[in-house]
Design an enzyme around this catalytic site. Structure first.
Site, mmCIF file in Angstrom:
data_model
loop_
_atom_site.group_PDB
_atom_site.id
_atom_site.type_symbol
_atom_site.label_atom_id
_atom_site.label_comp_id
_atom_site.label_asym_id
_atom_site.label_seq_id
_atom_site.Cartn_x
_atom_site.Cartn_y
_atom_site.Cartn_z
ATOM 1 C CB SER B 145 -67.998 101.313 25.106
ATOM 2 O OG SER B 145 -68.570 101.487 23.851
ATOM 3 C CG ASP B 309 -61.741 103.075 20.247
ATOM 4 O OD1 ASP B 309 -62.538 103.067 19.282
ATOM 5 O OD2 ASP B 309 -62.106 103.073 21.433
ATOM 6 C CG HIS B 342 -64.813 100.503 20.888
ATOM 7 N ND1 HIS B 342 -64.462 101.533 21.732
ATOM 8 C CD2 HIS B 342 -66.036 100.081 21.292
ATOM 9 C CE1 HIS B 342 -65.453 101.727 22.609
ATOM 10 N NE2 HIS B 342 -66.406 100.863 22.358
#
Lengths: 213, 368
Positions: B145, B309, B342
């Protein structure tokens, strides 16, 4: 170019480890410290071997996620994608060798793939099963059906092979495309075939480059 | 493995904007032993709301680190072999200087007088810590991320200092959608009267705004499937709706819980500054193209994305991979199968471990 450049123990090892005659030949062809791209690289065994023994910089393309994971876990730089579109990103002549081992007959557009390979690589190493082998011819003649042999074990409806070519076909193809065959090797099992390869060889390995202007 | 957060203070850091923060404190943790050649150091860079406590059990709170399932003896980042380092980012609120820190010039918290920071500033501060530890080359920089953005920045900014780069579930730049979600979070905070233009230190923090921001965040971290699986349309107590605005659905209750919990550990102004840094980040900035930016890098890249995701979709990873390939850079790429959205980069331990452990071992062998 000497075909005996690799020391014997290395050649024995590659056969023992990889168990495929065409891999052994490829191990002989590839020069140390070169840049190698292996298309349809599977679990990356060949690239790992070349990285360990020839100090090559290796890269691979493989469509199966599972096999990509196994290859990366070996530390091999593999990209998950298909061969037909997987080369477009690379610049011209990015590699010393581009390898296509036993998958030419499975590509939808072999000519397009080979041209792309010759664009991104200075030399191309192609290994393919020879559809002209006597056992294939015999099986077809006797059964009258799509031939099934050890080399072509599939039923016609579930075969991954979509193009069937012989050694003679490939040679003619290279002439037609103006490609130079630098070396060729013909194999039956792990043994070299010296005469009548189109009848007697199960697998052919070619080292090809584009003709320089 | 009991661990303690350490800290170091530097005289100052000059930011991309030209502003100076002086002094600057940095919180970090280390696991494993740095070898004599200092060649086994791995930097873990944390995501948006993460902190330096990546692994082991915290000495004070007894809590496991945010990536404890990946870092430790025998794990993906094997602390028996590697010296693993994690640093709280600049602008954060977990030991490194950020808007909640005291500005020595005024004796009061910086609040909104804290200068704007970038992902590049975060990385530059990390480099100062790495230098401070006498490490000239990192074996790997890894993170998911926002951590992945820092990984990319490291590889481009300090190409000779990064043998391998593992950007996971990340992007080279935010899309309009990603900026939009962050903006909703920021507006939720700024719409809370308790935010008071950022001057809430010593008073009531903007807990409602911050928790709504976190709720939105959590929705984007999960997938439709994982929410169905985890909550479905289930009610919390009885089997039917009571037609109130209480948290009747399990999903409502979960989001409220996570929102409220977040308020206790995160500073609302840090939320504003860090999300803005993410939104502004563009790896290609200063270069004609992303490919030309990534051409600077000489690391071996392992790029990982996850099928479900949708916050950092595989397309964005592929953009990075494609740019690297176009410049003939060494890159491995795999899209792992996962239902967790995610969150997968924190949750999907098994397959990530296989990839990272093997790849890292190879890089270590090559570097030796």
């Amino acid at each position: 170019m000497a075909t005996d450049s690799a020391p014997l123990p290395a050649r024995r090892l590659i056969k023992e480890v990889l168990g495929r005659g065409d891999y052994a030949i490829i191990g002989e062809i590839v020069e140390p410290r070169s840049k190698v791209l292996d298309l349809g690289c599977g679990e990356g065994e060949l690239l790992e071997w070349l990285m360990d023994h020839k100090q090559v910089t290796g890269a691979g393309v493989e469509i199966s996620r599972e096999r990509v994971q196994l290859a990366i876990a070996r530390g091999v730089s593999v990209y998950q994608g298909d061969i037909d579109q997987g080369l477009a990103d690379y610049p011209d002549q990015a590699f010393d060798y581009v390898i296509l081992s036993q998958t030419l007959q499975q590509t939808l557009k072999p000519l397009k793939v080979l041209r792309e390979m010759l664009r991104v690589g200075r030399r191309v190493i192609v290994a393919f099963p020879n559809f002209g082998h006597w056992r294939v011819r015999w099986a077809h003649l006797v059964s009258g059906r799509a031939p099934r042999t050890g080399l072509f074990p599939y039923e016609w409806y579930d075969s991954p092979n979509v193009h069937f070519l012989t050694i003679q076909d490939f040679e003619a193809f290279c002439v037609e495309q103006n490609w130079v065959v630098e070396r060729h090797y013909f194999l039956s099992g792990n043994h070299r075939v010296k005469s009548m390869p189109n009848l007697r060889a199960e697998v052919a390995v070619y080292l090809v480059r584009a003709k320089h202007p | 493995m009991i661990v303690e957060t350490q800290s170091v203070q530097f005289n100052s850091i000059t930011l991309d904007s030209g502003a100076v923060i002086a002094p600057v404190d940095v919180a970090f943790e280390t696991y494993g032993v740095l070898n004599a050649g200092k060649s086994n150091a791995v930097l873990i860079v944390h995501a948006f709301t993460g902190d330096a406590h990546a692994a082991g059990v915290g000495k004070e709170d007894g809590k496991p680190g945010w990536w404890d399932n990946m870092i430790g003896p025998g794990k993906a980042f094997d602390t028996n072999r590697y010296f693993v380092l994690c640093i709280n980012v600049l602008g954060g609120c977990r030991g490194t200087t950020g808007p909640s820190s005291i500005n020595p010039e005024t004796g009061a918290p910086y609040a909104m007088s804290f200068p704007m920071i970038t992902i590049g500033d975060m990385v530059r501060l990390q480099k100062m810590v790495v230098d401070h530890l006498g490490i000239s080359r990192l074996l790997a920089v890894a993170g998911g991320s926002m951590g992945g953005m820092q990984v990319l920045e490291w590889a481009v900014r300090y190409p000779d200092c990064v043998a391998a780069a593992f950007p996971i579930a990340t992007t080279a730049r935010h899309s309009a959608q990603q900026i939009a979600f962050n903006e909703v979070g920021r507006q939720a905070i700024m719409a809370d009267p308790d935010w008071n233009n950022g001057n809430y230190y010593g008073f009531k923090p903007p807990a409602r705004g911050l928790s709504v921001a976190r709720m939105v965040g959590h929705i984007t971290y999960m997938s439709d499937d994982s929410m169905k699986e985890k909550f479905g349309r289930r009610f919390r107590n009885k089997g039917a709706a009571a037609f109130t605005f209480d948290d009747e659905f399990e999903v409502e209750s979960y989001l409220r819980y996570r929102g409220n919990q977040f308020v206790d550990r995160f500073d609302a102004n840090s939320y504003l500054y860090i999300t803005k840094a993410m939104d502004v980040f563009d790896l290609a900035q200063g270069y004609p193209s992303l490919a030309q930016a990534l051409e600077q890098a000489h690391s071996r890249f392992l790029v990982i994305s996850f099928t479900s995701d949708w916050l950092y979709p595989s397309d964005q990873s592929l953009e990075i991979v494609s740019a690297l390939r176009s410049r003939n850079r060494d890159v491995a790429y795999c899209e792992l199968s996962s239902n967790y959205g995610h969150d997968a980069f924190l949750v999907e331990v098994g397959e990530q471990t296989d990839l990272i452990r093997g790849f890292l071992a190879r890089v270590y062998k090559e570097a030796a």
